[in-house]
Scaffold this motif. Sequence first.
Motif, PDB file in Angstrom:
ATOM      1  N   CYS A  87      19.519   0.832   7.604  1.00  0.00           N
ATOM      2  CA  CYS A  87      18.074   0.707   7.742  1.00  0.00           C
ATOM      3  C   CYS A  87      17.726  -0.685   8.252  1.00  0.00           C
ATOM      4  CB  CYS A  87      17.499   0.969   6.356  1.00  0.00           C
ATOM      5  SG  CYS A  87      16.095   0.033   5.907  1.00  0.00           S
ATOM      6  N   ASN A  89      14.574  -1.792   8.056  1.00  0.00           N
ATOM      7  CA  ASN A  89      13.289  -2.116   7.436  1.00  0.00           C
ATOM      8  C   ASN A  89      13.513  -3.130   6.307  1.00  0.00           C
ATOM      9  OD1 ASN A  89      12.049   0.042   8.984  1.00  0.00           O
ATOM     10  ND2 ASN A  89      13.069   1.430   7.553  1.00  0.00           N
ATOM     11  N   ALA A  90      12.440  -3.629   5.783  1.00  0.00           N
ATOM     12  CA  ALA A  90      12.545  -4.577   4.665  1.00  0.00           C
ATOM     13  C   ALA A  90      11.414  -4.318   3.681  1.00  0.00           C
ATOM     14  CB  ALA A  90      12.491  -6.008   5.185  1.00  0.00           C
ATOM     15  N   CYS A  91      11.276  -3.041   3.294  1.00  0.00           N
ATOM     16  CA  CYS A  91      10.167  -2.661   2.413  1.00  0.00           C
ATOM     17  C   CYS A  91      10.185  -3.512   1.139  1.00  0.00           C
ATOM     18  CB  CYS A  91      10.290  -1.198   1.997  1.00  0.00           C
ATOM     19  SG  CYS A  91      10.579  -0.070   3.361  1.00  0.00           S
ATOM     20  N   PHE A  93       8.990  -2.726  -1.629  1.00  0.00           N
ATOM     21  CA  PHE A  93       9.215  -1.876  -2.805  1.00  0.00           C
ATOM     22  C   PHE A  93      10.631  -1.330  -2.885  1.00  0.00           C
ATOM     23  CE2 PHE A  93       7.453   0.776   0.585  1.00  0.00           C
ATOM     24  CZ  PHE A  93       8.413   1.760   0.691  1.00  0.00           C
ATOM     25  N   CYS A  94      11.467  -1.658  -1.902  1.00  0.00           N
ATOM     26  CA  CYS A  94      12.825  -1.087  -1.855  1.00  0.00           C
ATOM     27  C   CYS A  94      13.564  -1.381  -3.167  1.00  0.00           C
ATOM     28  CB  CYS A  94      13.593  -1.707  -0.691  1.00  0.00           C
ATOM     29  SG  CYS A  94      15.269  -1.057  -0.558  1.00  0.00           S
ATOM     30  N   ILE A  96      16.650  -1.134  -3.691  1.00  0.00           N
ATOM     31  CA  ILE A  96      17.937  -1.815  -3.437  1.00  0.00           C
ATOM     32  C   ILE A  96      17.732  -3.335  -3.481  1.00  0.00           C
ATOM     33  CG2 ILE A  96      19.785  -2.145  -1.729  1.00  0.00           C
ATOM     34  CD1 ILE A  96      19.286   0.817  -0.929  1.00  0.00           C
ATOM     35  N   HIS A  97      16.566  -3.798  -3.025  1.00  0.00           N
ATOM     36  CA  HIS A  97      16.264  -5.236  -3.116  1.00  0.00           C
ATOM     37  C   HIS A  97      16.051  -5.672  -4.560  1.00  0.00           C
ATOM     38  CE1 HIS A  97      14.459  -4.902   1.217  1.00  0.00           C
ATOM     39  NE2 HIS A  97      15.773  -4.891   1.195  1.00  0.00           N
ATOM     40  N   LYS A 110      21.863   0.217   2.508  1.00  0.00           N
ATOM     41  CA  LYS A 110      20.540   0.727   2.889  1.00  0.00           C
ATOM     42  C   LYS A 110      20.739   1.627   4.110  1.00  0.00           C
ATOM     43  CE  LYS A 110      17.897  -2.719   3.661  1.00  0.00           C
ATOM     44  NZ  LYS A 110      16.721  -3.560   3.846  1.00  0.00           N
ATOM     45  N   THR A 125      13.333   6.892   7.618  1.00  0.00           N
ATOM     46  CA  THR A 125      12.023   6.456   8.132  1.00  0.00           C
ATOM     47  C   THR A 125      11.878   6.746   9.616  1.00  0.00           C
ATOM     48  OG1 THR A 125      12.832   4.246   8.674  1.00  0.00           O
ATOM     49  CG2 THR A 125      11.923   4.560   6.458  1.00  0.00           C
TER      50      THR A 125
HETATM   51  S1  SF4 Z   1      13.075   1.484   0.923  1.00  0.00           S
HETATM   52 FE1  SF4 Z   1      14.406   2.601   2.326  1.00  0.00          FE
HETATM   53  S2  SF4 Z   1      13.543   2.150   4.323  1.00  0.00           S
HETATM   54 FE2  SF4 Z   1      12.731   0.604   2.947  1.00  0.00          FE
HETATM   55  S3  SF4 Z   1      14.147  -1.140   3.076  1.00  0.00           S
HETATM   56 FE3  SF4 Z   1      14.839   0.149   1.377  1.00  0.00          FE
HETATM   57  S4  SF4 Z   1      16.366   1.503   2.273  1.00  0.00           S
HETATM   58 FE4  SF4 Z   1      15.165   0.651   3.951  1.00  0.00          FE
END
Ligand code: SF4
Length: 452
Positions: A87, A89-91, A93-94, A96-97, A110, A125
């Motif tokens: 991915c 993106n850098a959401c 709310f992710c 994983i972050h 991701k 996405t």
């Molecule tokens: S929520 Fe999904 S799309 Fe957004 S940064 Fe995380 S892995 Fe990527």
Amino acid sequence: MSLPRVVAVAPGSPAERAGLVPGDEVLALDGEVPRDVIRWQVLVDEAEVELEVRRGGLDRALVVRKAAGEPLGAEVSSSIFDAVQTCDNACEFCFIHQLPKGLRRSLYLKDDDFRLSFLYGNFTTLTRFTEADLERVVDERLSPLNVSIHATDPEVRARLLRNRRGATSLRWLRALLDAGIEVHGQVVVCPGVNDGEVLEDTLVGVLDRYPGLATLCVVPLGVSRYAPEGSLRAHTAAEAAAVVDRVEAWQDRFRRVLGRRLAFAADEYYLLADRPFPEAEAYEGFPMHEDGVGMARTFESEFTGRSPSTTGPRAGFFAWVDGAPAEGYRAPRTAPGAVRLRARRGAPVAVLTGAYGARVVQPLVASLGRDDVRVVPVANDFFGGTTAVTGLLVGADLGRALAGEPEGHRYLLPDVCLSAGRFLDGTTPEDLPRPVEVVPTDGAALRRALEV
Ligand code: SF4
């Protein structure tokens, strides 16, 4: 690109008859190097398949002869042989972050790969989707797919994904729907960002531009104690109730216009808002059960015996793809060969579950009128924040809860918190201070376990 490596060959299968053995690396099928197990499945579907394999450093040719459509009977080591599309993106709310450091590496991957969406139900996405991908999805009918929408307003979506391509990538959603691909959408709602009028605008946008969506599940963001500083915060009960009200109002509109509800609020919203779950019929067949929509109602109907079958995990279309293990993406919950404990007849029973699970399971257990069965809600201190789903329970928290519980009781542990026999923190049920019985996470299995 890694080569597909054979990890198992079914006895008596066409693969075994042709001489394929575990450890073989498959260089080509009918002269083609398969990119993934989806293509593998297409190629091995033929009545005659030529395999080029590498064994002990030597290349050799094998020919498989079988009925067209007959499974090959070989399992390979992963489902994606070229690189998983990650991915970009850098959401904010992710989740994983928001993971602590030091967990197993695969948890930090991701992915944003339509193939994993097709195989395992992961969400994409579409920000990295291409014309060639569309062609492949349509040609090979890779349907259904799951798409993260979050907002239909281009600017808001780009802001949420922190990716300017987020503003335009929903054009692929339009193209997929136009091509007759079944698509399930998702909106992760962040309070103060895409709830309220933005959510209203998104639901208008779905009706206006994407009415062919099969479903749209509306889920709250999760916030762990490791969430980076910023605007991220959990919903209040009033905000959760407002989302439920909005989605339910839209279900009426969708029903009037499309003849179906289309949008569904996740179970977690009903728990956050302290509202009763909708009746089972309101979920229209539970198409998004695996994404936390209608899980409580299915669990209840399985537990009470009203539902004829159990749901269990449904890993996208993985179930019918021959030879596609979910290793690395969605592994089986229990470890292969895991030892099942023999139930101690007559011992008091404790059902271990997360804070949310306890609110679903407690009334069901109470309805049995048994004083030898209790529910033990386990707080999730490992992730902290608003983490309350059973699937994120880890060994450290379960261990702490069990240490305060008496010995000699039966402790039932739902398998949803395990992946290949391990908790997310890397520990196993054998590390816990009391023996536990791992039971499948469905109402019928719990009921059966309580009847022992
Ligand atoms: S929520 Fe999904 S799309 Fe957004 S940064 Fe995380 S892995 Fe990527």
